[in-house]
Design an enzyme around this catalytic site. Structure first.
Site, PDB file in Angstrom:
ATOM      1  N   TYR A   1       0.806  -1.222   0.000  1.00 40.21           N
ATOM      2  CA  TYR A   1       0.000   0.000   0.000  1.00 40.21           C
ATOM      3  C   TYR A   1       0.841   1.275   0.000  1.00 40.21           C
ATOM      4  O   TYR A   1       0.311   2.366  -0.201  1.00 40.21           O
ATOM      5  CB  TYR A   1      -0.964   0.001   1.194  1.00 40.21           C
ATOM      6  CG  TYR A   1      -2.195  -0.833   0.943  1.00 40.21           C
ATOM      7  CD1 TYR A   1      -3.077  -0.498  -0.089  1.00 40.21           C
ATOM      8  CD2 TYR A   1      -2.471  -1.951   1.715  1.00 40.21           C
ATOM      9  CE1 TYR A   1      -4.206  -1.266  -0.344  1.00 40.21           C
ATOM     10  CE2 TYR A   1      -3.598  -2.723   1.460  1.00 40.21           C
ATOM     11  CZ  TYR A   1      -4.466  -2.369   0.433  1.00 40.21           C
ATOM     12  OH  TYR A   1      -5.576  -3.126   0.173  1.00 40.21           O
TER      13      TYR A   1
ATOM     14  N   ASP B   1      -8.865 -31.506   1.298  1.00 36.47           N
ATOM     15  CA  ASP B   1      -9.679 -32.041   0.208  1.00 36.47           C
ATOM     16  C   ASP B   1      -8.952 -33.177  -0.501  1.00 36.47           C
ATOM     17  O   ASP B   1      -7.716 -33.187  -0.575  1.00 36.47           O
ATOM     18  CB  ASP B   1      -9.980 -30.945  -0.827  1.00 36.47           C
ATOM     19  CG  ASP B   1     -11.009 -29.940  -0.343  1.00 36.47           C
ATOM     20  OD1 ASP B   1     -11.766 -30.261   0.586  1.00 36.47           O
ATOM     21  OD2 ASP B   1     -11.053 -28.821  -0.905  1.00 36.47           O
TER      22      ASP B   1
ATOM     23  N   GLU C   1      -7.729 -27.781   6.415  1.00 39.63           N
ATOM     24  CA  GLU C   1      -7.472 -26.932   5.252  1.00 39.63           C
ATOM     25  C   GLU C   1      -8.358 -25.696   5.234  1.00 39.63           C
ATOM     26  O   GLU C   1      -7.873 -24.583   4.985  1.00 39.63           O
ATOM     27  CB  GLU C   1      -7.689 -27.736   3.962  1.00 39.63           C
ATOM     28  CG  GLU C   1      -7.571 -26.891   2.698  1.00 39.63           C
ATOM     29  CD  GLU C   1      -7.912 -27.663   1.427  1.00 39.63           C
ATOM     30  OE1 GLU C   1      -8.132 -27.002   0.400  1.00 39.63           O
ATOM     31  OE2 GLU C   1      -7.950 -28.901   1.454  1.00 39.63           O
TER      32      GLU C   1
END
Length: 296
Positions: free
Chosen positions: A21, A166, A108
């Protein structure tokens, strides 16, 4: 480099987000800043923290058996029903365990983590003792990896540290980052990789026992296939045979399974179902108990 030099000279810390930024038009994306910082640290053969640059923490941990003592003297007391933001590794002084830790579960996805927190799963009565639940919200940040590494180094070997991801190439890649480290931070892998982390699930090979119709699984995408084939090229020391077989099976089936599959799975009959735990909890209790038995 000038930002890092100024931070070192004046004794203050910067975040990677803060640097981005400072000149959004120049950097264009956060990924460019992250890559430059990692490249700079690797070139100097330093850890990123040695540049007084830290990542904004995103990982969460749950479990009242752990107290984290910070360098400045403050303490983080965790609880069983809500996640606590994981502090940067350089801010952690030591761990204190208020009760015995029986297991550590890495999850996860944040949504699954929050579900487990709401169920007070870290002290669930169906488990052989209290535990800790950690999430890096997908690919883990350095603070989350550092905490898992510190737990790995400090907890007795008989306490399993397991991961729920997963059943797809990206889930296994996230597991690999915890266990073996990442390519981008390979110069820090020795201090971040927790090689005792083990794959708990979910696994495509387990789905038949849940009476899951494999044809209802999510089709593999082009990105999934590309990721799987790239992972299969890794050396055996970074690709256990079980992972290799799982990826090969996913490619052959052209299907993948996400943890959310448990929301549509019944592990028991419909009668008196309200007396039984949700399928995900039933699965985790069974798998964590087996892991504890093996380690013992």
């Amino acid at each position: 480099m000038s930002y890092a030099h100024r931070a070192l000279e004046q004794g203050f810390s910067l975040t990677k987000r803060g640097i981005y930024y400072k000149d959004v038009a120049l950097f264009k994306s956060q990924k460019i800043v992250d890559r430059f910082i990692d490249d700079l640290a690797a070139t100097l053969q330093w850890d990123r923290a040695d540049l007084n640059i830290r990542a904004t923490s995103k990982g969460l941990i749950c479990g009242s058996c752990l107290v984290i003592r910070l360098i400045g003297g403050a303490s983080l007391r965790l609880n069983d029903h809500q996640g606590t933001l994981i502090p940067a590794g350089e801010d952690i002084g030591q761990f204190e365990f208020e009760s015995r830790v029986a297991w550590v579960l890495i999850v996860e996805k944040e949504a699954i983590f929050q579900t487990l927190c709401q169920l007070n799963f870290s002290k669930y009565p169906g488990l052989p003792g209290p535990g800790l639940i950690v999430t890096g919200k997908g690919y883990p940040d350095v603070a989350t990896r550092h905490l898992v590494k510190m737990l790995s180094d400090n907890l007795p070997q008989c306490i399993p540290i397991v991961a729920l991801v997963d059943a797809d190439p990206y889930g296994l890649d996230i597991l690999s980052v915890y266990k073996y480290g990442s390519h981008g931070l390979r110069h820090e892998n020795e201090s971040l990789a927790a090689c005792r982390v083990e794959w708990l699930g979910i696994k495509i090979s387990e789905l038949p026992e849940f009476r899951t119709d494999l044809n209802t699984l999510i089709p593999l995408t082009t990105h999934d296939e590309r990721k799987a084939r790239k992972m299969l090229c890794r050396p055996p020391e970074n690709m256990p045979a079980e992972w290799r077989n799982a990826l090969t099976r996913v490619l052959k089936m052209r299907r993948k399974a996400e943890i959310e599959i448990f929301s549509s799975v019944r592990t028991i009959g419909p009668e008196n179902e309200h007396r039984h735990p949700p399928p995900l909890v039933h699965y985790l209790c069974k798998k964590i108990s087996c892991s504890i038995s093996r380690e013992s």
